[in-house]
Design an enzyme around this catalytic site. Structure first.
Site, PDB file in Angstrom:
ATOM      1  N   ALA A  69       0.941  -1.380   0.028  1.00  0.00           N
ATOM      2  CA  ALA A  69      -0.062  -0.008  -0.052  1.00  0.00           C
ATOM      3  C   ALA A  69       1.061   1.466  -0.044  1.00  0.00           C
ATOM      4  O   ALA A  69       1.917   1.199   0.424  1.00  0.00           O
ATOM      5  CB  ALA A  69      -0.806  -0.062   1.247  1.00  0.00           C
ATOM      6  N   GLU A 117      -0.333  -9.587  -1.007  1.00  0.00           N
ATOM      7  CA  GLU A 117      -1.907  -9.962  -0.749  1.00  0.00           C
ATOM      8  C   GLU A 117      -2.405 -10.210  -2.051  1.00  0.00           C
ATOM      9  O   GLU A 117      -3.450 -11.035  -2.310  1.00  0.00           O
ATOM     10  CB  GLU A 117      -2.397  -9.025  -0.210  1.00  0.00           C
ATOM     11  CG  GLU A 117      -1.856  -8.950   1.548  1.00  0.00           C
ATOM     12  CD  GLU A 117      -2.356  -7.946   2.319  1.00  0.00           C
ATOM     13  OE1 GLU A 117      -2.521  -6.906   1.945  1.00  0.00           O
ATOM     14  OE2 GLU A 117      -2.982  -8.499   3.433  1.00  0.00           O
ATOM     15  N   GLU A 137       4.407  -5.511   7.122  1.00  0.00           N
ATOM     16  CA  GLU A 137       3.589  -4.431   7.996  1.00  0.00           C
ATOM     17  C   GLU A 137       4.087  -4.230   9.318  1.00  0.00           C
ATOM     18  O   GLU A 137       3.935  -3.415   9.817  1.00  0.00           O
ATOM     19  CB  GLU A 137       2.105  -4.869   7.920  1.00  0.00           C
ATOM     20  CG  GLU A 137       1.574  -4.728   6.407  1.00  0.00           C
ATOM     21  CD  GLU A 137       1.810  -5.708   5.478  1.00  0.00           C
ATOM     22  OE1 GLU A 137       2.206  -6.653   5.673  1.00  0.00           O
ATOM     23  OE2 GLU A 137       1.128  -5.752   4.677  1.00  0.00           O
TER      24      GLU A 137
HETATM   25  N1  COA Z   1       4.539   3.143  -0.253  1.00  0.00           N
HETATM   26  C1  COA Z   1       4.848   4.262  -0.699  1.00  0.00           C
HETATM   27  N2  COA Z   1       6.462   4.513  -1.380  1.00  0.00           N
HETATM   28  C2  COA Z   1       6.960   3.412  -1.437  1.00  0.00           C
HETATM   29  C3  COA Z   1       6.230   2.212  -1.043  1.00  0.00           C
HETATM   30  C4  COA Z   1       5.372   1.992  -0.345  1.00  0.00           C
HETATM   31  N3  COA Z   1       5.005   0.905  -0.061  1.00  0.00           N
HETATM   32  N4  COA Z   1       7.525   1.287  -1.386  1.00  0.00           N
HETATM   33  C5  COA Z   1       8.420   2.096  -2.057  1.00  0.00           C
HETATM   34  N5  COA Z   1       7.960   3.304  -1.990  1.00  0.00           N
HETATM   35  C6  COA Z   1       8.949   4.391  -2.670  1.00  0.00           C
HETATM   36  C7  COA Z   1       9.994   4.937  -1.725  1.00  0.00           C
HETATM   37  O1  COA Z   1       9.450   5.776  -0.807  1.00  0.00           O
HETATM   38  C8  COA Z   1      10.864   5.592  -2.785  1.00  0.00           C
HETATM   39  O2  COA Z   1      10.656   6.735  -3.207  1.00  0.00           O
HETATM   40  P1  COA Z   1      11.450   8.139  -3.400  1.00  0.00           P
HETATM   41  O3  COA Z   1      12.219   7.703  -4.552  1.00  0.00           O
HETATM   42  O4  COA Z   1      10.380   9.244  -3.618  1.00  0.00           O
HETATM   43  O5  COA Z   1      11.921   8.229  -1.963  1.00  0.00           O
HETATM   44  C9  COA Z   1      10.765   4.658  -4.031  1.00  0.00           C
HETATM   45  O6  COA Z   1       9.566   3.962  -3.900  1.00  0.00           O
HETATM   46  C10 COA Z   1      11.971   3.640  -4.349  1.00  0.00           C
HETATM   47  O7  COA Z   1      12.035   2.933  -3.022  1.00  0.00           O
HETATM   48  P2  COA Z   1      13.442   2.805  -2.047  1.00  0.00           P
HETATM   49  O8  COA Z   1      13.061   2.549  -0.685  1.00  0.00           O
HETATM   50  O9  COA Z   1      14.404   3.846  -2.339  1.00  0.00           O
HETATM   51  O10 COA Z   1      14.051   1.407  -2.735  1.00  0.00           O
HETATM   52  P3  COA Z   1      14.753   0.424  -2.052  1.00  0.00           P
HETATM   53  O11 COA Z   1      15.362  -0.696  -3.209  1.00  0.00           O
HETATM   54  O12 COA Z   1      15.973   0.738  -1.231  1.00  0.00           O
HETATM   55  O13 COA Z   1      14.083  -0.354  -1.139  1.00  0.00           O
HETATM   56  C11 COA Z   1      11.940  -1.714  -0.519  1.00  0.00           C
HETATM   57  C12 COA Z   1      12.922  -1.233  -1.493  1.00  0.00           C
HETATM   58  C13 COA Z   1      10.702  -2.186  -1.048  1.00  0.00           C
HETATM   59  C14 COA Z   1      12.675  -2.390   0.465  1.00  0.00           C
HETATM   60  C15 COA Z   1      11.486  -0.398   0.240  1.00  0.00           C
HETATM   61  O14 COA Z   1      11.086   0.645  -0.594  1.00  0.00           O
HETATM   62  C16 COA Z   1      10.322  -0.767   1.420  1.00  0.00           C
HETATM   63  O15 COA Z   1      10.537  -1.090   2.425  1.00  0.00           O
HETATM   64  N6  COA Z   1       8.974  -0.204   0.956  1.00  0.00           N
HETATM   65  C17 COA Z   1       7.823  -0.372   1.805  1.00  0.00           C
HETATM   66  C18 COA Z   1       7.296  -1.977   1.775  1.00  0.00           C
HETATM   67  C19 COA Z   1       6.196  -2.008   2.705  1.00  0.00           C
HETATM   68  O16 COA Z   1       6.400  -1.902   4.039  1.00  0.00           O
HETATM   69  N7  COA Z   1       5.124  -2.511   2.334  1.00  0.00           N
HETATM   70  C20 COA Z   1       3.906  -2.623   3.080  1.00  0.00           C
HETATM   71  C21 COA Z   1       3.196  -1.348   3.186  1.00  0.00           C
HETATM   72  S1  COA Z   1       1.699  -1.515   4.395  1.00  0.00           S
END
Ligand code: COA
Length: 267
Positions: A69, A117, A137
C-alpha cells in the site's frame, strides 16, 4: 505529478488474455487509492465481458510487482480515512479472489504487503528468480489488512507464515516455488513466456467449468469434506446441462477441438 490515467496499464497478451500493469515504477508500484479504484472498475467490467478469458497482473519496471500500500497515504493518523481505505481494499482483494475467470500474478521484484496479498488472491503465481515476497507491515507497527495473514497461513501453515510475518522476512522466488506458492519460477527474461504458456493452456478449458472449479477450490477449502464433496457433485450435475459440456464430449468423440461458448444452459 502522476497521471491517474496511467496508474493501471491494460494490454492484451493474447486474444482474451488481458494484462493489467501497476504503473508507478518510481514508487515501486505502491498501491495508491486511485490505482486500487482503477483495478476495481476494470475487474467489475471484465467479470461479465465474454471477450476477457483471463486476467494477468504485473508490475511496471524491473524492481517491483507491487511494494505494498502507498505508505504516504497512511500518514497523519486519520483513523476514519485509514479504515475506509482498508475496508475498500479488502473488498477489492475479495473481488479479485472471487473473479469468475482465471487470474495470474506475474511477479518480478518486490511483492510486499498489499503486493503479496494481491498475488495471494490470484489463482496462479508465476514469478522470476528476482521476486521477493513479504508481509513487512509489522515494521510499520501494523499487520496485513488485505487478507494476507489468513490466506498465507492457510497456504503455507503456521510456521512459515510466522517466519514471514513476525520476522518481516522476505522469501525469494525459488522459495515461493518450493513452498507451492508459485507454480513456476524462472529467469526474469523468461517470465512473460512462462505466463503465455499457461495462458494458452487455460484458453482451451471451458469457461463455465473454470468458473465453477474456482468456486469449488475456494469454497470447498473452507467447508467440511462431506459438504465440499456435495458441492462438487452439485456443480458437476449443473455443468453437465451446459452446451459447453455437450460440445466438449462431442468434440472428444469426433476427434476435433471443442468450440466453447460459455453459455449457461443446454437448451
Ligand atoms: N509506499 C509508498 N512509497 C513506497 C513504497 C510504499 N509501500 N515502497 C517504496 N516506495 C517508494 C520509496 O519511498 C521511494 O520513493 P522516493 O524515491 O520518492 O524516496 C521509491 O519507492 C523507491 O523505494 P526505495 O525504498 O528507495 O527502494 P529500495 O530498493 O531502497 O527499497 C523496499 C525497496 C521495497 C525494500 C522499500 O522501498 C520498502 O521497504 N518499501 C515499503 C514496503 C512495505 O512496507 N510495504 C507494506 C506497506 S503496508
Amino acid at each position: 505529478m502522476i497521471d491517474p490515467e496511467t496508474l493501471l496499464l491494460r494490454d492484451e497478451m493474447l486474444p482474451g488474455v488481458v494484462r493489467l500493469t501497476f504503473n508507478r515504477p518510481d514508487k515501486l508500484n505502491a498501491l495508491s487509492s486511485t490505482m486500487l479504484a482503477q483495478l476495481a472498475s476494470v475487474l467489475e467490467v471484465a467479470r461479465t465481458d465474454p471477450a476477457v478469458r483471463c486476467i494477468v497482473l504485473a508490475g511496471a519496471g524491473e524492481k517491483a510487482f507491487v511494494a505494498g500500500a502507498d505508505i504516504g497515504e497512511y500518514q497523519g493518523g486519520r483513523n476514519a480515512a485509514f479504515c475506509a481505505y482498508q475496508i475498500r481494499s479488502r473488498a477489492i482483494f475479495d473481488a479479485l479472489e472471487t473473479f469468475p475467470k482465471p487470474t495470474i500474478a506475474m511477479v518480478n521484484g518486490f511483492a510486499l504487503g498489499g503486493g503479496f496479498e494481491i498475488a495471494l488472491c490470484c489463482d496462479t503465481i508465476i514469478c522470476s528468480t528476482e521476486a521477493l515476497f513479504g508481509l513487512p507491515e509489522g515494521r510499520l507497527g501494523l499487520c496485513p489488512g488485505g487478507g494476507g495473514s489468513q490466506r498465507l497461513t492457510r497456504m503455507v501453515g503456521k510456521y512459515v507464515a510466522s517466519d514471514i510475518m513476525l520476522n518481516g522476512w522476505r522469501i525469494s522466488g525459488e522459495r515461493a516455488y518450493s513452498l507451492g506458492l508459485a507454480v513456476e519460477c524462472c529467469a526474469p527474461e523468461k517470465l512473460e513466456q512462462a505466463v503465455l504458456t499457461r495462458a494458452r493452456a487455460l484458453l482451451k478449458i471451458a469457461p463455465l467449468a473454470q468458473k465453477e472449479m474456482k468456486r469449488l477450490i475456494s469454497e470447498g477449502a473452507d467447508a467440511s469434506l462431506a459438504t465440499a464433496k456435495s458441492l462438487e457433485q452439485e456443480v458437476l450435475f449443473r455443468l453437465y446441462t451446459t452446451r459447453d459440456a455437450q460440445e466438449g464430449i462431442d468434440a472428444f468423440l469426433e476427434k476435433r477441438e471443442p468450440n466453447f461458448k460459455g453459455e449457461e444452459r443446454f437448451d
